[in-house]
Design an enzyme around this catalytic site. Structure first.
Site, PDB file in Angstrom:
ATOM      1  N   THR A 113      37.081  40.333  37.052  1.00 17.85           N
ATOM      2  CA  THR A 113      37.024  40.291  38.556  1.00 17.85           C
ATOM      3  C   THR A 113      37.063  38.982  38.907  1.00 17.85           C
ATOM      4  O   THR A 113      36.488  37.893  38.267  1.00 17.85           O
ATOM      5  CB  THR A 113      35.747  41.175  39.146  1.00 17.85           C
ATOM      6  OG1 THR A 113      35.857  42.349  38.906  1.00 17.85           O
ATOM      7  CG2 THR A 113      35.624  40.842  40.690  1.00 17.85           C
ATOM      8  N   ASP A 123      31.375  47.564  42.598  1.00 19.48           N
ATOM      9  CA  ASP A 123      30.583  46.848  43.571  1.00 19.48           C
ATOM     10  C   ASP A 123      31.380  45.765  44.257  1.00 19.48           C
ATOM     11  O   ASP A 123      30.969  45.497  45.509  1.00 19.48           O
ATOM     12  CB  ASP A 123      29.554  45.716  42.812  1.00 19.48           C
ATOM     13  CG  ASP A 123      30.419  44.900  41.895  1.00 19.48           C
ATOM     14  OD1 ASP A 123      30.466  43.531  42.392  1.00 19.48           O
ATOM     15  OD2 ASP A 123      31.077  45.119  40.881  1.00 19.48           O
ATOM     16  N   THR A 146      30.769  39.511  39.402  1.00 19.62           N
ATOM     17  CA  THR A 146      31.572  39.997  38.579  1.00 19.62           C
ATOM     18  C   THR A 146      30.711  40.800  37.503  1.00 19.62           C
ATOM     19  O   THR A 146      29.556  40.357  37.229  1.00 19.62           O
ATOM     20  CB  THR A 146      32.486  38.926  37.933  1.00 19.62           C
ATOM     21  OG1 THR A 146      33.378  39.766  37.045  1.00 19.62           O
ATOM     22  CG2 THR A 146      31.809  38.067  37.002  1.00 19.62           C
ATOM     23  N   HIS A 160      29.586  44.607  35.391  1.00 17.21           N
ATOM     24  CA  HIS A 160      29.396  46.072  35.582  1.00 17.21           C
ATOM     25  C   HIS A 160      29.062  46.748  36.929  1.00 17.21           C
ATOM     26  O   HIS A 160      27.819  46.406  37.199  1.00 17.21           O
ATOM     27  CB  HIS A 160      28.496  46.393  34.544  1.00 17.21           C
ATOM     28  CG  HIS A 160      28.427  48.010  34.513  1.00 17.21           C
ATOM     29  ND1 HIS A 160      27.147  48.880  34.664  1.00 17.21           N
ATOM     30  CD2 HIS A 160      29.304  49.063  34.129  1.00 17.21           C
ATOM     31  CE1 HIS A 160      27.378  49.785  34.602  1.00 17.21           C
ATOM     32  NE2 HIS A 160      28.580  50.390  34.120  1.00 17.21           N
TER      33      HIS A 160
END
Length: 267
Positions: free
Chosen positions: A124, A155, A175, A177
């Site tokens: 990300t 997220d 960034t 999980h």
């Protein structure tokens, strides 16, 4: 706003990262993109999720912020909004690289594994900017996880999770999980903690003085590990423009501009 958008567009256009062109493919072999941009002065955000025909979802997220009464649009509705508001649509195949297509096939033939992806650890992307007038903006963009279930949203485009900006505190982009970051609402946690000097009671030994911004970043990643039992990281600017970075992954690429206009790039 212009600086955050421009920085993220560069990263979306770079196939190395899991955002825009070159993003991971989902279980059906398609790319679905998420992005958000947030204005710390007004607390207004624009976000899009699960879009398949947008090369630069951060541009569409900004258009949602500026042109829509809503804060988030998803899928076909977001793409319809793009077409009606001057954001060009692309073919879904324009977003797919040969490397990611090959990695997706290997996952299907064997099982999902990070080693199938060259550059899998480059994930990300995000940016935070503060101008001379105290105007603070943050943004985040992602292609999500490899082989994710179609329609999965992590997220990144969720206000307070993958991104948050408040000119009275600071701006954050996250960034890692996504499901874990959502559990602790990490970006909003960080901005709230910027008001709390008790965070300076550091959870680890550090050489030299510890800034509040860095203590907050460390505390959030520690919470991510201890409560959500997963990995990730964040970049942060406090309301004075002091930067902080923290992560519990093997590495995380980042850079920022020093007060003297020189650049600090992560080794």
């Amino acid at each position: 706003m212009d600086a955050v958008e421009a920085a993220i567009v560069v990263l979306e256009d770079e196939a190395t990262f899991d955002a825009g062109i070159g993003s991971h493919l989902n279980r059906d072999g398609r790319i679905q993109l998420d992005a958000i941009i947030m204005d710390g002065g007004t607390l207004k955000a624009g976000a899009v999720a699960a879009v398949e025909r947008i090369c630069n979802p951060i541009r569409l997220a900004r258009r949602v912020l500026e042109k829509s009464e809503h804060m988030m649009l998803v899928g076909a509705g977001a793409e319809r909004f793009a077409a009606e508001n001057g954001v060009a649509l692309c073919s879904p195949e324009e977003l797919v690289t040969d490397g990611e297509r090959a990695a997706w096939r290997r996952c299907l033939e064997d099982s999902h594994a990070a080693e199938h992806h060259v550059g899998h650890d480059q994930g990300t992307v995000g940016a935070v900017a503060l101008d001379q007038h105290g105007h603070l903006v943050a943004g985040t963009s992602t292609g999500g996880t490899c082989c994710k279930f179609p329609g999965r949203v992590g997220d990144s485009p969720l206000i307070g999770c993958g991104c948050y900006a408040d000119s009275e505190a600071g701006g954050v982009s996250c960034t890692g999980h996504g499901e874990g970051i959502m559990k602790i609402v990490m970006a909003k946690m960080a901005t709230d903690l910027l008001h709390d000097q008790r965070v300076l009671v550091s959870h680890r030994k550090k050489r030299g003085p510890l800034s509040l911004a860095q203590a907050v970043a460390d505390a959030c990643v520690r919470k991510l590990a201890l409560r959500a039992h997963t990995t990730g990281g964040l970049i942060l600017l406090d309301r004075e423009g002091r930067p902080a970075v923290a992560f519990n992954t093997p590495r995380m690429a980042f850079g920022y501009v020093e007060a003297d206009s020189s650049f600090c790039i992560a080794p």
